[in-house]
Motif scaffolding. Structure first.
Motif, PDB file in Angstrom:
ATOM      1  N   PRO A 124      14.439  -1.733  10.191  1.00 42.46           N
ATOM      2  CA  PRO A 124      13.559  -1.475  11.342  1.00 42.46           C
ATOM      3  C   PRO A 124      12.078  -1.543  10.997  1.00 42.46           C
ATOM      4  O   PRO A 124      11.254  -1.915  11.831  1.00 42.46           O
ATOM      5  N   TRP A 125      11.731  -1.176   9.762  1.00 41.75           N
ATOM      6  CA  TRP A 125      10.330  -1.104   9.353  1.00 41.75           C
ATOM      7  C   TRP A 125       9.734  -2.463   8.995  1.00 41.75           C
ATOM      8  O   TRP A 125       8.506  -2.612   8.946  1.00 41.75           O
ATOM      9  N   THR A 126      10.577  -3.421   8.738  1.00 40.88           N
ATOM     10  CA  THR A 126      10.093  -4.729   8.279  1.00 40.88           C
ATOM     11  C   THR A 126      10.567  -5.877   9.159  1.00 40.88           C
ATOM     12  O   THR A 126      10.391  -7.036   8.809  1.00 40.88           O
ATOM     13  N   ALA A 127      11.170  -5.552  10.302  1.00 37.65           N
ATOM     14  CA  ALA A 127      11.727  -6.599  11.168  1.00 37.65           C
ATOM     15  C   ALA A 127      10.659  -7.548  11.702  1.00 37.65           C
ATOM     16  O   ALA A 127      10.973  -8.675  12.088  1.00 37.65           O
ATOM     17  N   ALA A 128       9.397  -7.103  11.712  1.00 42.92           N
ATOM     18  CA  ALA A 128       8.315  -7.945  12.216  1.00 42.92           C
ATOM     19  C   ALA A 128       7.854  -8.981  11.202  1.00 42.92           C
ATOM     20  O   ALA A 128       7.015  -9.832  11.517  1.00 42.92           O
ATOM     21  N   TYR A 129       8.398  -8.910   9.981  1.00 41.70           N
ATOM     22  CA  TYR A 129       7.960  -9.788   8.894  1.00 41.70           C
ATOM     23  C   TYR A 129       9.114 -10.671   8.423  1.00 41.70           C
ATOM     24  O   TYR A 129      10.270 -10.466   8.796  1.00 41.70           O
ATOM     25  N   ASP A 130       8.773 -11.618   7.582  1.00 40.45           N
ATOM     26  CA  ASP A 130       9.778 -12.434   6.904  1.00 40.45           C
ATOM     27  C   ASP A 130       9.916 -11.949   5.468  1.00 40.45           C
ATOM     28  O   ASP A 130       8.943 -11.482   4.856  1.00 40.45           O
ATOM     29  N   GLU A 131      11.113 -12.061   4.925  1.00 40.97           N
ATOM     30  CA  GLU A 131      11.296 -11.703   3.520  1.00 40.97           C
ATOM     31  C   GLU A 131      10.393 -12.577   2.648  1.00 40.97           C
ATOM     32  O   GLU A 131      10.318 -13.789   2.833  1.00 40.97           O
ATOM     33  N   GLY A 132       9.684 -11.956   1.742  1.00 41.55           N
ATOM     34  CA  GLY A 132       8.756 -12.674   0.884  1.00 41.55           C
ATOM     35  C   GLY A 132       7.361 -12.820   1.451  1.00 41.55           C
ATOM     36  O   GLY A 132       6.452 -13.288   0.751  1.00 41.55           O
ATOM     37  N   GLU A 133       7.164 -12.414   2.711  1.00 36.75           N
ATOM     38  CA  GLU A 133       5.835 -12.503   3.327  1.00 36.75           C
ATOM     39  C   GLU A 133       4.861 -11.567   2.601  1.00 36.75           C
ATOM     40  O   GLU A 133       5.246 -10.489   2.128  1.00 36.75           O
ATOM     41  N   ILE A 134       3.606 -11.977   2.549  1.00 36.34           N
ATOM     42  CA  ILE A 134       2.568 -11.191   1.894  1.00 36.34           C
ATOM     43  C   ILE A 134       1.663 -10.591   2.967  1.00 36.34           C
ATOM     44  O   ILE A 134       1.188 -11.302   3.860  1.00 36.34           O
ATOM     45  N   VAL A 135       1.440  -9.282   2.888  1.00 37.91           N
ATOM     46  CA  VAL A 135       0.563  -8.598   3.835  1.00 37.91           C
ATOM     47  C   VAL A 135      -0.521  -7.850   3.061  1.00 37.91           C
ATOM     48  O   VAL A 135      -0.361  -7.555   1.873  1.00 37.91           O
ATOM     49  N   SER A 136      -1.613  -7.545   3.744  1.00 38.81           N
ATOM     50  CA  SER A 136      -2.733  -6.833   3.138  1.00 38.81           C
ATOM     51  C   SER A 136      -2.909  -5.492   3.845  1.00 38.81           C
ATOM     52  O   SER A 136      -3.139  -5.448   5.060  1.00 38.81           O
ATOM     53  N   VAL A 137      -2.796  -4.417   3.076  1.00 33.68           N
ATOM     54  CA  VAL A 137      -2.849  -3.057   3.610  1.00 33.68           C
ATOM     55  C   VAL A 137      -3.633  -2.197   2.614  1.00 33.68           C
ATOM     56  O   VAL A 137      -3.486  -2.378   1.400  1.00 33.68           O
ATOM     57  N   PRO A 138      -4.438  -1.249   3.082  1.00 37.87           N
ATOM     58  CA  PRO A 138      -5.208  -0.441   2.144  1.00 37.87           C
ATOM     59  C   PRO A 138      -4.426   0.710   1.532  1.00 37.87           C
ATOM     60  O   PRO A 138      -3.461   1.211   2.119  1.00 37.87           O
TER      61      PRO A 138
END
Length: 225
Positions: A124-138
């Motif tokens: 549920p927490w990662t359904a908006a992303y693709d596996e292996g996707e890179i995101v930028s968060v502080p």
């Protein structure tokens, strides 16, 4: 969905969490820990800060607050529960997730944007992303180094309960990309149920387009939408 953002003495990201969730159209409210969870609670956020001044260990005292019994009961019933930064420390101390967060390898407070690689997009927490996707968060923590016994770490990996790993901009999981020395570059994990998660980075600080350099954290919070 009504989301309770639990406020302890020393919490300082509760308003940030409420604003980020409200921006996504989620009904969120701050709940003082002594008041207990509202009856209509359908989601819970344990936010960042310095609950009880981080005395003993970060999150250790808040984990014994009576409201955490209600949080554990709600988690067992499938209510989504997210612990962020100090909330992640509280979550581990309260037994919602395994392992512990301890002093950064640098022995310094780290406050910076980091890159995260999505390790398991089927939650549920990662359904908006693709596996292996890179995101930028502080990140903003002094005790963010995730530690766990080797056998329990192997179980986390085998059970696909690692949600995020610190990485570089190209997705390489390296020591140089690890801001705090976390085992396996782990930045966030699942509890026994996939509706429970803790992470050290701050998705609420990467969600408002007018204020934040990145809005990559919005996908994590959309579980409450």
């Amino acid at each position: 969905m009504t989301v309770a953002v639990v406020q302890f003495g020393g919490s300082n990201c509760d308003r940030d969490a409420v604003r980020a969730l409200s921006h996504l159209g989620v009904d969120a409210e701050r709940v003082w820990h002594e008041d207990g969870l509202p009856e209509d609670t359908e989601g819970i956020v344990v936010p960042g800060g310095f609950s009880y001044g981080d005395y003993l260990r970060a999150g250790a005292m808040a984990a014994h607050s009576p409201i955490m019994n209600a949080v554990r009961d709600a988690a067992a019933d499938g209510v989504p529960v997210l612990g962020v930064c100090n909330g992640a420390q509280i979550g581990c101390e309260a037994g919602l997730t395994p392992g512990a967060f301890t002093t950064n390898a640098s022995a310094r407070f780290q406050c910076e944007y980091v890159h995260l690689r999505i390790e398991n997009a089927d939650t549920p927490w990662t359904a908006a992303y693709d596996e292996g996707e890179i995101v930028s968060v502080p990140i903003a923590h002094g005790e963010g180094r995730f530690e766990i016994a080797n056998d329990r770490y192997d179980d986390l990996v085998a059970d696909d309960r690692v949600l995020f790993r610190y990485c570089d901009a190209d997705g390489n999981v390296t020591d140089d990309a690890n801001p705090n020395g976390s085992k396996g570059n782990v930045a966030g994990i699942l509890g026994q149920r996939e509706t429970v998660a803790v992470l050290m980075p701050h998705p609420e600080r990467a969600s408002l387009p007018d204020l934040n350099r990145s809005v990559d954290g919005r996908g994590i919070l959309q579980v409450f939408g």
